[in-house]
Design a protein around this motif. Structure first.
Motif, PDB file in Angstrom:
ATOM      1  N   ASP A  79       0.831  -1.205   0.000  1.00 36.93           N
ATOM      2  CA  ASP A  79       0.000   0.000   0.000  1.00 36.93           C
ATOM      3  C   ASP A  79       0.872   1.265   0.000  1.00 36.93           C
ATOM      4  O   ASP A  79       0.559   2.249  -0.670  1.00 36.93           O
ATOM      5  N   TRP A  80       1.955   1.203   0.756  1.00 34.22           N
ATOM      6  CA  TRP A  80       2.879   2.340   0.825  1.00 34.22           C
ATOM      7  C   TRP A  80       3.410   2.655  -0.575  1.00 34.22           C
ATOM      8  O   TRP A  80       3.411   3.792  -1.028  1.00 34.22           O
ATOM      9  N   ALA A  81       3.860   1.607  -1.280  1.00 33.95           N
ATOM     10  CA  ALA A  81       4.426   1.787  -2.618  1.00 33.95           C
ATOM     11  C   ALA A  81       3.387   2.266  -3.612  1.00 33.95           C
ATOM     12  O   ALA A  81       3.702   2.992  -4.558  1.00 33.95           O
ATOM     13  N   ALA A  82       2.139   1.869  -3.409  1.00 37.88           N
ATOM     14  CA  ALA A  82       1.073   2.225  -4.345  1.00 37.88           C
ATOM     15  C   ALA A  82       0.528   3.633  -4.107  1.00 37.88           C
ATOM     16  O   ALA A  82      -0.389   4.072  -4.790  1.00 37.88           O
ATOM     17  N   GLY A  83       1.093   4.344  -3.134  1.00 40.48           N
ATOM     18  CA  GLY A  83       0.656   5.709  -2.871  1.00 40.48           C
ATOM     19  C   GLY A  83       0.275   5.965  -1.434  1.00 40.48           C
ATOM     20  O   GLY A  83      -0.063   7.099  -1.072  1.00 40.48           O
ATOM     21  N   GLY A  84       0.355   4.937  -0.586  1.00 40.55           N
ATOM     22  CA  GLY A  84       0.020   5.123   0.817  1.00 40.55           C
ATOM     23  C   GLY A  84       0.952   6.083   1.535  1.00 40.55           C
ATOM     24  O   GLY A  84       0.594   6.644   2.570  1.00 40.55           O
ATOM     25  N   TRP A  85       2.165   6.301   0.967  1.00 39.53           N
ATOM     26  CA  TRP A  85       3.109   7.235   1.584  1.00 39.53           C
ATOM     27  C   TRP A  85       2.571   8.667   1.570  1.00 39.53           C
ATOM     28  O   TRP A  85       3.083   9.543   2.280  1.00 39.53           O
ATOM     29  N   LYS A  86       1.517   8.915   0.787  1.00 35.40           N
ATOM     30  CA  LYS A  86       0.943  10.253   0.728  1.00 35.40           C
ATOM     31  C   LYS A  86       0.047  10.562   1.920  1.00 35.40           C
ATOM     32  O   LYS A  86      -0.470  11.677   2.048  1.00 35.40           O
ATOM     33  N   ASP A  87      -0.140   9.583   2.790  1.00 35.69           N
ATOM     34  CA  ASP A  87      -0.961   9.778   3.991  1.00 35.69           C
ATOM     35  C   ASP A  87      -0.107  10.454   5.057  1.00 35.69           C
ATOM     36  O   ASP A  87       0.798   9.841   5.623  1.00 35.69           O
ATOM     37  N   TRP A  88      -0.407  11.729   5.324  1.00 36.12           N
ATOM     38  CA  TRP A  88       0.377  12.491   6.295  1.00 36.12           C
ATOM     39  C   TRP A  88      -0.383  12.697   7.613  1.00 36.12           C
ATOM     40  O   TRP A  88      -0.082  13.626   8.372  1.00 36.12           O
ATOM     41  N   ASP A  89      -1.361  11.841   7.897  1.00 34.88           N
ATOM     42  CA  ASP A  89      -2.056  11.932   9.178  1.00 34.88           C
ATOM     43  C   ASP A  89      -1.035  11.829  10.308  1.00 34.88           C
ATOM     44  O   ASP A  89      -0.032  11.112  10.201  1.00 34.88           O
ATOM     45  N   ASP A  91      -0.897  10.226  12.982  1.00 29.48           N
ATOM     46  CA  ASP A  91      -0.560   8.897  13.478  1.00 29.48           C
ATOM     47  C   ASP A  91       0.218   8.082  12.449  1.00 29.48           C
ATOM     48  O   ASP A  91       0.720   7.005  12.758  1.00 29.48           O
ATOM     49  N   LYS A  92       0.313   8.578  11.226  1.00 31.83           N
ATOM     50  CA  LYS A  92       1.080   7.909  10.184  1.00 31.83           C
ATOM     51  C   LYS A  92       2.411   8.615   9.902  1.00 31.83           C
ATOM     52  O   LYS A  92       3.266   8.077   9.207  1.00 31.83           O
ATOM     53  N   TRP A  93       2.541   9.850  10.411  1.00 28.90           N
ATOM     54  CA  TRP A  93       3.736  10.635  10.119  1.00 28.90           C
ATOM     55  C   TRP A  93       4.783  10.352  11.191  1.00 28.90           C
ATOM     56  O   TRP A  93       4.785  10.962  12.249  1.00 28.90           O
ATOM     57  N   LEU A  94       5.656   9.403  10.914  1.00 33.69           N
ATOM     58  CA  LEU A  94       6.639   8.958  11.889  1.00 33.69           C
ATOM     59  C   LEU A  94       7.619  10.076  12.195  1.00 33.69           C
ATOM     60  O   LEU A  94       8.168  10.709  11.298  1.00 33.69           O
ATOM     61  N   SER A  95       7.879  10.295  13.494  1.00 36.24           N
ATOM     62  CA  SER A  95       8.677  11.457  13.877  1.00 36.24           C
ATOM     63  C   SER A  95       9.907  11.133  14.703  1.00 36.24           C
ATOM     64  O   SER A  95      10.898  11.858  14.641  1.00 36.24           O
ATOM     65  N   ASP A  96       9.882  10.069  15.491  1.00 35.73           N
ATOM     66  CA  ASP A  96      11.015   9.766  16.362  1.00 35.73           C
ATOM     67  C   ASP A  96      12.251   9.405  15.546  1.00 35.73           C
ATOM     68  O   ASP A  96      12.159   8.880  14.430  1.00 35.73           O
ATOM     69  N   ALA A  97      13.417   9.664  16.127  1.00 38.72           N
ATOM     70  CA  ALA A  97      14.672   9.396  15.427  1.00 38.72           C
ATOM     71  C   ALA A  97      14.769   7.955  14.957  1.00 38.72           C
ATOM     72  O   ALA A  97      15.256   7.663  13.869  1.00 38.72           O
ATOM     73  N   LYS A  98      14.250   7.026  15.751  1.00 38.51           N
ATOM     74  CA  LYS A  98      14.357   5.602  15.429  1.00 38.51           C
ATOM     75  C   LYS A  98      13.348   5.149  14.381  1.00 38.51           C
ATOM     76  O   LYS A  98      13.425   4.019  13.892  1.00 38.51           O
ATOM     77  N   ASP A  99      12.424   6.017  14.015  1.00 37.65           N
ATOM     78  CA  ASP A  99      11.317   5.607  13.139  1.00 37.65           C
ATOM     79  C   ASP A  99      11.531   5.909  11.661  1.00 37.65           C
ATOM     80  O   ASP A  99      10.622   5.718  10.862  1.00 37.65           O
ATOM     81  N   PHE A 100      12.701   6.378  11.275  1.00 41.61           N
ATOM     82  CA  PHE A 100      12.911   6.736   9.872  1.00 41.61           C
ATOM     83  C   PHE A 100      12.751   5.517   8.957  1.00 41.61           C
ATOM     84  O   PHE A 100      13.322   4.459   9.196  1.00 41.61           O
ATOM     85  N   VAL A 101      11.948   5.664   7.909  1.00 40.61           N
ATOM     86  CA  VAL A 101      11.810   4.637   6.869  1.00 40.61           C
ATOM     87  C   VAL A 101      11.738   5.336   5.514  1.00 40.61           C
ATOM     88  O   VAL A 101      11.124   6.383   5.379  1.00 40.61           O
ATOM     89  N   ASN A 102      12.376   4.752   4.495  1.00 38.67           N
ATOM     90  CA  ASN A 102      12.412   5.390   3.187  1.00 38.67           C
ATOM     91  C   ASN A 102      12.537   4.329   2.093  1.00 38.67           C
ATOM     92  O   ASN A 102      13.547   4.247   1.403  1.00 38.67           O
TER      93      ASN A 102
END
Length: 400
Positions: A79-89, A91-102
């Motif tokens: 879902d992320w690859a299909a466009g789910g990364w556009k969800d900036w809610d 609870d979906k916007w990871l912020s902690d230093a350990k949470d980086f994903v790309n």
């Protein structure tokens, strides 16, 4: 200051100059060995590598560890690859230093999408810019930015553009390939501003972060780029960020105008190519980082490189400014920053600042903030905290 929405120089040679030339300060701050004696013409056998082939947009190859991290946050990889990364809610916007994903989404950053990326200014009002004049030196006179010589891969190959996605859309910054102390000759590390990868106190990590060294190698106009080859737009291809680190000071205190995080507005990225096995340093060359945090009074000249994107610039060409640095203080409780006169605008954020140390050009800061009238730039001092961030990145991720 200028960043892209969080918010750009690299070299084809393998070594920086190891002596001061008699041709002027620009040559003293040469970013490649050929920068002061090269021409604007490419030479046989010294051409940039062709751009890597692209697969269809949406096809993703994600290391198991990254996929697991996505799943830990309840994110479906497909879902992320299909466009789910556009969800900036929130609870979906990871912020902690350990949470980086790309996760890599091959084919996402096509030339036309790169051109659509907007700068993300970190500007101060006149009142804020006057901040703490008791500790700040007088405002410097503006220094008109000058265009870097083309082709960039001969004159500033380690410098490039950092592209990423934000809630407002595609954005762009500048960045520099730096050496990896624990992996000599094979660095995959890029230095930029913290606001080019993380929104600061009111947001999280940006997404789809990519570094493109020597972007628009020949400095073509927008009209000329319409017919440019992939190798001319991205001579060394796209390098996806598989890990990013920024300071806690930026994550906690960064804001739309820099905030208290501006003094800690730096980031180290670890990248990998969409295709190929060579390291970034083997491809473009790399610069040392100077963590001695010299006082502005100890440095005769600093030079800032980047890709300004806000008017009167359009983000397609690399520029530079050289000036004697002064001190800039946002608060007596924060480290003093460097400040130089420079007319570069948003998009230059994250671009490296350099000085000559024992005859060698070293990165000493990066563009962070500036005023709304675009007359100067300010960047953080890189001391023990910045060095610790760099060392951890090198030891933990450098060998990947």
């Amino acid at each position: 200051m200028r960043s892209t929405r969080t918010p750009a120089a690299p070299r084809h040679g393998r070594r920086t100059r190891n002596f001061l030339t008699v041709t002027g300060l620009v040559c003293a701050l040469a970013l490649t060995a050929t920068a002061c004696n090269g021409s604007d013409e490419d030479t046989a056998g010294d051409k940039p590598a062709a751009g890597s082939s692209r697969t269809a947009p949406g096809k993703v190859k994600i290391p198991a560890g990254v996929a697991d991290k996505l799943r830990e946050h309840g994110i479906d990889v497909d879902d992320w690859a299909a466009g789910g990364w556009k969800d900036w809610d929130r609870d979906k916007w990871l912020s902690d230093a350990k949470d980086f994903v790309n996760p890599v989404i091959e084919g996402l950053w096509k030339p036309e999408r790169m051109q659509s990326a907007k700068e993300a200014n970190k500007t101060l009002s006149t009142k804020d810019a006057a901040a703490d004049q008791g500790l700040s030196d007088p405002e410097p006179a503006p220094v008109e930015a000058t265009a870097e010589k083309t082709p960039y891969h001969q004159n500033a190959a380690p410098v490039g553009k950092v592209f990423f996605d934000t809630p407002e859309g595609p954005a762009v910054c500048s960045g520099t390939v730096v050496k990896d102390v624990n992996h000599p000759g094979r660095s995959n590390l890029v230095w930029t501003a913290g606001h080019c990868v993380h929104a600061g106190g009111n947001g999280g990590w940006y997404r789809n972060i990519v570094f493109v060294p020597a972007y628009n190698d020949l400095g073509k106009s927008e009209a000329q780029l319409a017919d440019a080859s992939a190798a001319e737009v991205a001579p060394y291809g796209n390098w996806w960020v598989d890990w990013a680190s920024t300071s806690n000071g930026w994550i906690q205190g960064g804001s739309e105008t820099g905030g208290t995080g501006a003094a800690y507005d730096y980031s180290v990225l670890h990248v990998k190519p969409e295709s190929g096995a060579k390291s970034l340093e083997e491809t473009t060359g790399a610069l040392d980082v100077d963590f001695s945090a010299p006082s502005a009074t100890e440095v005769a000249t600093m030079g800032a490189w980047g890709y300004p994107a806000a008017p009167p610039y359009n983000g397609l060409k690399m520029f530079k400014c050289l000036d004697r640095p002064g001190r800039f203080s946002l608060s007596t409780s924060l480290p003093t920053m460097y400040r130089i006169g420079c007319t570069m605008t948003g998009g230059s954020s994250g671009g490296g600042w350099f000085r000559v140390v024992d005859g060698r050009t070293k990165l000493v800061s990066n563009t962070s903030i500036g005023p709304t009238d675009n007359t100067w730039l300010a960047g953080p001092q890189l001391g023990q905290d910045a060095e610790a961030l760099y060392e951890n990145m090198s030891k933990t991720y450098g060998g990947r």
